[in-house]
Motif scaffolding. Structure first.
Motif, PDB file in Angstrom:
ATOM      1  N   LYS A   1       0.849  -1.195   0.000  1.00 24.14           N
ATOM      2  CA  LYS A   1       0.000   0.000   0.000  1.00 24.14           C
ATOM      3  C   LYS A   1       0.888   1.251   0.000  1.00 24.14           C
ATOM      4  CE  LYS A   1      -0.325   0.123   5.049  1.00 24.14           C
ATOM      5  NZ  LYS A   1      -1.221   0.085   6.216  1.00 24.14           N
ATOM      6  N   ALA A   2       0.412   2.280  -0.673  1.00 21.54           N
ATOM      7  CA  ALA A   2       1.163   3.532  -0.768  1.00 21.54           C
ATOM      8  C   ALA A   2       1.102   4.280   0.556  1.00 21.54           C
ATOM      9  CB  ALA A   2       0.590   4.380  -1.895  1.00 21.54           C
ATOM     10  N   SER A   3       2.226   4.867   0.936  1.00 19.94           N
ATOM     11  CA  SER A   3       2.293   5.612   2.192  1.00 19.94           C
ATOM     12  C   SER A   3       1.651   6.981   2.028  1.00 19.94           C
ATOM     13  CB  SER A   3       3.749   5.769   2.623  1.00 19.94           C
ATOM     14  OG  SER A   3       3.844   6.644   3.719  1.00 19.94           O
ATOM     15  N   LEU A   4       1.014   7.469   3.104  1.00 22.78           N
ATOM     16  CA  LEU A   4       0.414   8.800   3.080  1.00 22.78           C
ATOM     17  C   LEU A   4       1.480   9.879   2.929  1.00 22.78           C
ATOM     18  CD1 LEU A   4      -2.347   8.584   5.846  1.00 22.78           C
ATOM     19  CD2 LEU A   4      -2.687   8.771   3.390  1.00 22.78           C
ATOM     20  N   ILE A   5       2.695   9.566   3.393  1.00 21.54           N
ATOM     21  CA  ILE A   5       3.776  10.551   3.317  1.00 21.54           C
ATOM     22  C   ILE A   5       4.096  10.900   1.867  1.00 21.54           C
ATOM     23  CG2 ILE A   5       6.203  10.975   3.893  1.00 21.54           C
ATOM     24  CD1 ILE A   5       5.862   9.177   6.298  1.00 21.54           C
ATOM     25  N   ARG A   6       3.919   9.936   0.977  1.00 27.23           N
ATOM     26  CA  ARG A   6       4.238  10.150  -0.431  1.00 27.23           C
ATOM     27  C   ARG A   6       2.997  10.412  -1.286  1.00 27.23           C
ATOM     28  NH1 ARG A   6       8.609   5.211  -1.341  1.00 27.23           N
ATOM     29  NH2 ARG A   6      10.088   5.860   0.298  1.00 27.23           N
ATOM     30  N   ASP A   7       1.860  10.550  -0.646  1.00 26.65           N
ATOM     31  CA  ASP A   7       0.605  10.739  -1.381  1.00 26.65           C
ATOM     32  C   ASP A   7       0.398  12.226  -1.664  1.00 26.65           C
ATOM     33  OD1 ASP A   7      -2.093  10.935  -2.225  1.00 26.65           O
ATOM     34  OD2 ASP A   7      -2.567   9.077  -1.190  1.00 26.65           O
ATOM     35  N   ARG A   8       0.619  12.635  -2.912  1.00 23.14           N
ATOM     36  CA  ARG A   8       0.502  14.052  -3.293  1.00 23.14           C
ATOM     37  C   ARG A   8      -0.907  14.576  -3.052  1.00 23.14           C
ATOM     38  NH1 ARG A   8      -1.579  16.210  -7.868  1.00 23.14           N
ATOM     39  NH2 ARG A   8      -0.938  18.343  -8.431  1.00 23.14           N
ATOM     40  N   ASN A   9      -1.914  13.791  -3.390  1.00 18.16           N
ATOM     41  CA  ASN A   9      -3.295  14.249  -3.219  1.00 18.16           C
ATOM     42  C   ASN A   9      -3.635  14.490  -1.754  1.00 18.16           C
ATOM     43  OD1 ASN A   9      -3.930  14.252  -5.948  1.00 18.16           O
ATOM     44  ND2 ASN A   9      -4.609  12.121  -5.929  1.00 18.16           N
ATOM     45  N   PHE A  10      -3.109  13.632  -0.879  1.00 18.51           N
ATOM     46  CA  PHE A  10      -3.377  13.827   0.542  1.00 18.51           C
ATOM     47  C   PHE A  10      -2.688  15.087   1.060  1.00 18.51           C
ATOM     48  CE2 PHE A  10      -2.478  12.833   5.099  1.00 18.51           C
ATOM     49  CZ  PHE A  10      -3.798  12.904   5.536  1.00 18.51           C
ATOM     50  N   HIS A  11      -1.485  15.359   0.563  1.00 20.94           N
ATOM     51  CA  HIS A  11      -0.794  16.602   0.934  1.00 20.94           C
ATOM     52  C   HIS A  11      -1.610  17.819   0.489  1.00 20.94           C
ATOM     53  CE1 HIS A  11       3.358  14.381   0.914  1.00 20.94           C
ATOM     54  NE2 HIS A  11       2.581  14.035   1.936  1.00 20.94           N
ATOM     55  N   LEU A  12      -2.157  17.760  -0.703  1.00 22.62           N
ATOM     56  CA  LEU A  12      -2.994  18.856  -1.192  1.00 22.62           C
ATOM     57  C   LEU A  12      -4.237  19.025  -0.327  1.00 22.62           C
ATOM     58  CD1 LEU A  12      -2.830  18.359  -5.077  1.00 22.62           C
ATOM     59  CD2 LEU A  12      -1.976  20.325  -3.783  1.00 22.62           C
ATOM     60  N   PHE A  13      -4.830  17.908   0.085  1.00 23.09           N
ATOM     61  CA  PHE A  13      -6.024  17.988   0.934  1.00 23.09           C
ATOM     62  C   PHE A  13      -5.691  18.624   2.276  1.00 23.09           C
ATOM     63  CE2 PHE A  13      -8.882  16.354   4.179  1.00 23.09           C
ATOM     64  CZ  PHE A  13     -10.124  16.636   3.624  1.00 23.09           C
ATOM     65  N   LEU A  14      -4.569  18.216   2.877  1.00 21.64           N
ATOM     66  CA  LEU A  14      -4.169  18.812   4.152  1.00 21.64           C
ATOM     67  C   LEU A  14      -3.902  20.308   3.999  1.00 21.64           C
ATOM     68  CD1 LEU A  14      -1.791  16.230   5.894  1.00 21.64           C
ATOM     69  CD2 LEU A  14      -4.208  16.688   6.343  1.00 21.64           C
ATOM     70  N   PHE A  15      -3.264  20.684   2.900  1.00 18.00           N
ATOM     71  CA  PHE A  15      -2.989  22.099   2.654  1.00 18.00           C
ATOM     72  C   PHE A  15      -4.295  22.871   2.463  1.00 18.00           C
ATOM     73  CE2 PHE A  15      -1.707  25.678  -0.137  1.00 18.00           C
ATOM     74  CZ  PHE A  15      -0.807  26.281   0.732  1.00 18.00           C
ATOM     75  N   TYR A  16      -5.240  22.264   1.743  1.00 23.19           N
ATOM     76  CA  TYR A  16      -6.570  22.873   1.588  1.00 23.19           C
ATOM     77  C   TYR A  16      -7.244  23.062   2.947  1.00 23.19           C
ATOM     78  CZ  TYR A  16     -11.613  21.997   1.622  1.00 23.19           C
ATOM     79  OH  TYR A  16     -12.949  21.993   1.937  1.00 23.19           O
ATOM     80  N   ARG A  17      -7.198  22.020   3.782  1.00 19.57           N
ATOM     81  CA  ARG A  17      -7.842  22.081   5.098  1.00 19.57           C
ATOM     82  C   ARG A  17      -7.175  23.144   5.977  1.00 19.57           C
ATOM     83  NH1 ARG A  17     -10.297  18.052   8.659  1.00 19.57           N
ATOM     84  NH2 ARG A  17     -11.870  19.306   9.713  1.00 19.57           N
ATOM     85  N   LEU A  18      -5.844  23.209   5.913  1.00 25.76           N
ATOM     86  CA  LEU A  18      -5.100  24.178   6.707  1.00 25.76           C
ATOM     87  C   LEU A  18      -5.451  25.612   6.290  1.00 25.76           C
ATOM     88  CD1 LEU A  18      -2.799  24.820   8.756  1.00 25.76           C
ATOM     89  CD2 LEU A  18      -1.227  24.703   6.821  1.00 25.76           C
ATOM     90  N   CYS A  19      -5.401  25.887   4.986  1.00 31.70           N
ATOM     91  CA  CYS A  19      -5.676  27.245   4.491  1.00 31.70           C
ATOM     92  C   CYS A  19      -7.112  27.662   4.780  1.00 31.70           C
ATOM     93  CB  CYS A  19      -5.400  27.327   2.998  1.00 31.70           C
ATOM     94  SG  CYS A  19      -3.661  27.198   2.552  1.00 31.70           S
ATOM     95  N   LEU A  20      -8.052  26.747   4.564  1.00 33.35           N
ATOM     96  CA  LEU A  20      -9.460  27.072   4.791  1.00 33.35           C
ATOM     97  C   LEU A  20      -9.726  27.381   6.261  1.00 33.35           C
ATOM     98  CD1 LEU A  20     -12.405  27.262   3.874  1.00 33.35           C
ATOM     99  CD2 LEU A  20     -12.575  24.778   4.154  1.00 33.35           C
ATOM    100  N   THR A  21      -9.206  26.544   7.157  1.00 31.50           N
ATOM    101  CA  THR A  21      -9.455  26.755   8.590  1.00 31.50           C
ATOM    102  C   THR A  21      -8.774  28.026   9.077  1.00 31.50           C
ATOM    103  OG1 THR A  21      -9.507  24.349   8.847  1.00 31.50           O
ATOM    104  CG2 THR A  21      -9.380  25.663  10.853  1.00 31.50           C
ATOM    105  N   LEU A  22      -7.543  28.269   8.647  1.00 32.28           N
ATOM    106  CA  LEU A  22      -6.861  29.511   9.022  1.00 32.28           C
ATOM    107  C   LEU A  22      -7.637  30.726   8.535  1.00 32.28           C
ATOM    108  CD1 LEU A  22      -3.086  28.726   8.335  1.00 32.28           C
ATOM    109  CD2 LEU A  22      -4.155  29.125  10.566  1.00 32.28           C
ATOM    110  N   ALA A  23      -8.133  30.666   7.294  1.00 33.03           N
ATOM    111  CA  ALA A  23      -8.882  31.791   6.735  1.00 33.03           C
ATOM    112  C   ALA A  23     -10.135  32.072   7.549  1.00 33.03           C
ATOM    113  CB  ALA A  23      -9.249  31.504   5.280  1.00 33.03           C
ATOM    114  N   ILE A  24     -10.869  31.022   7.914  1.00 26.27           N
ATOM    115  CA  ILE A  24     -12.105  31.198   8.683  1.00 26.27           C
ATOM    116  C   ILE A  24     -11.810  31.728  10.076  1.00 26.27           C
ATOM    117  CG2 ILE A  24     -14.013  29.939   9.761  1.00 26.27           C
ATOM    118  CD1 ILE A  24     -14.074  28.143   7.296  1.00 26.27           C
ATOM    119  N   GLN A  25     -10.765  31.207  10.735  1.00 24.65           N
ATOM    120  CA  GLN A  25     -10.429  31.654  12.079  1.00 24.65           C
ATOM    121  C   GLN A  25      -9.966  33.113  12.088  1.00 24.65           C
ATOM    122  OE1 GLN A  25     -10.895  29.995  14.931  1.00 24.65           O
ATOM    123  NE2 GLN A  25     -11.779  28.306  13.794  1.00 24.65           N
TER     124      GLN A  25
END
Length: 275
Positions: A1-25
């Motif tokens: 199974k592919a590691s989350l550390i190397r999963d580009r899409n998951f990194h993008l999702f985390l970055f999306y979640r981080l930016c969105l939450t920071l913006a709202i806060q």
């Protein structure tokens, strides 16, 4: 199974979640100071919470249904676009001398609808992106990202207020930039088709279940009325200006404090769970 550390899409999702939450806060701190500075009436801070809550109440059932019918990324992009435009409207209100409370509260209502329709799709997109054994780890990392942004977002807003000597336009500008980064990262994520097995619409089934289970009804009702007009956190601008005299910079740290406490207790309970 592919590691989350190397999963580009998951990194993008985390970055999306981080930016969105920071913006709202960041935006929530700016909005609280903006409204109280304009009115000097604590009741209007409660109306901000009401303007955001009522769209969520009205949209709860159709928003969840739309997430089952249409591609969730498309809904997320649409609602993020509305939040971006709403942030621009808030920025305009700081530069437009004729902008009044009606302009602000109409913007809050529109953004409340956008958040209400975007939340079900956002919370159910990750299981489409990450499946199998990696999902539990992905959920934990996503939740951690959200909690960190919830802590640092208000504190960052306080720092921005300090650096800009209290200019709201700078704070709103940063939130606009973060919304733009969230849109970009979400756009780069894959688009999944809606679920193929969609049950017939039963809007009242959930309400019937809650009404029949009085324990759940009591817990939901208690939380509902406790935060209907924003709760104690909504009054922090009053403390920051009138009682503690720490200004908008101090307000950011005050807003971050509940998240710090919640995170500390979560860590404690992880090692010392309740019996």
């Amino acid at each position: 199974k592919a590691s989350l550390i190397r999963d580009r899409n998951f990194h993008l999702f985390l970055f999306y979640r981080l930016c969105l939450t920071l913006a709202i806060q960041i935006q929530s701190v700016a909005v609280a100071w903006h409204v109280y500075d304009k009115t000097r009436d604590p009741l209007y801070l409660g109306y901000v919470g009401l303007a955001i809550f009522l769209p969520s109440l009205i949209s709860a059932l159709p928003a969840g249904r739309l997430a089952d019918i249409y591609p969730r990324r498309s809904i997320m992009l649409l609602t993020l676009g509305v939040l971006f435009l709403g942030s621009l409207s808030l920025l305009v209100s700081t530069l437009w001398e004729g902008g009044g409370l009606l302009h602000l509260y109409l913007t809050f209502i529109v953004m409340g609808f956008a958040r209400a329709f975007g939340n079900p799709s956002s919370s159910s997109y990750l299981p489409q992106l990450i499946q199998g054994e990696r999902l539990s780890q992905a959920v934990a990392l996503s939740s951690t990202t959200f909690q960190l942004a919830t802590i640092f977002g208000p504190a960052l807003a306080g720092l921005l207020f300090g650096w800009s000597t209290g200019h709201l336009s700078w704070v709103y500008g940063v939130s606009i930039g973060l919304f733009a980064l969230a849109i970009l990262s979400l756009y780069l994520l894959p688009r999944f088709p809606p679920p193929t097995h969609t049950k017939k619409l039963e809007l009242l089934a959930g309400l019937h279940y809650v009404w029949q289970n009085k324990l759940i009804l009591g817990a939901i009702s208690l939380d509902l009325f406790a935060v209907l007009l924003g709760g104690a956190v909504a009054l922090l601008p009053v403390y920051a200006r009138e009682i503690l005299h720490v200004g908008p910079e101090g307000l950011g740290y005050l807003r971050a404090a509940p998240a710090v406490g919640a995170t500390a207790i979560a860590i404690l309970l992880a090692f010392r769970p309740l019996q």
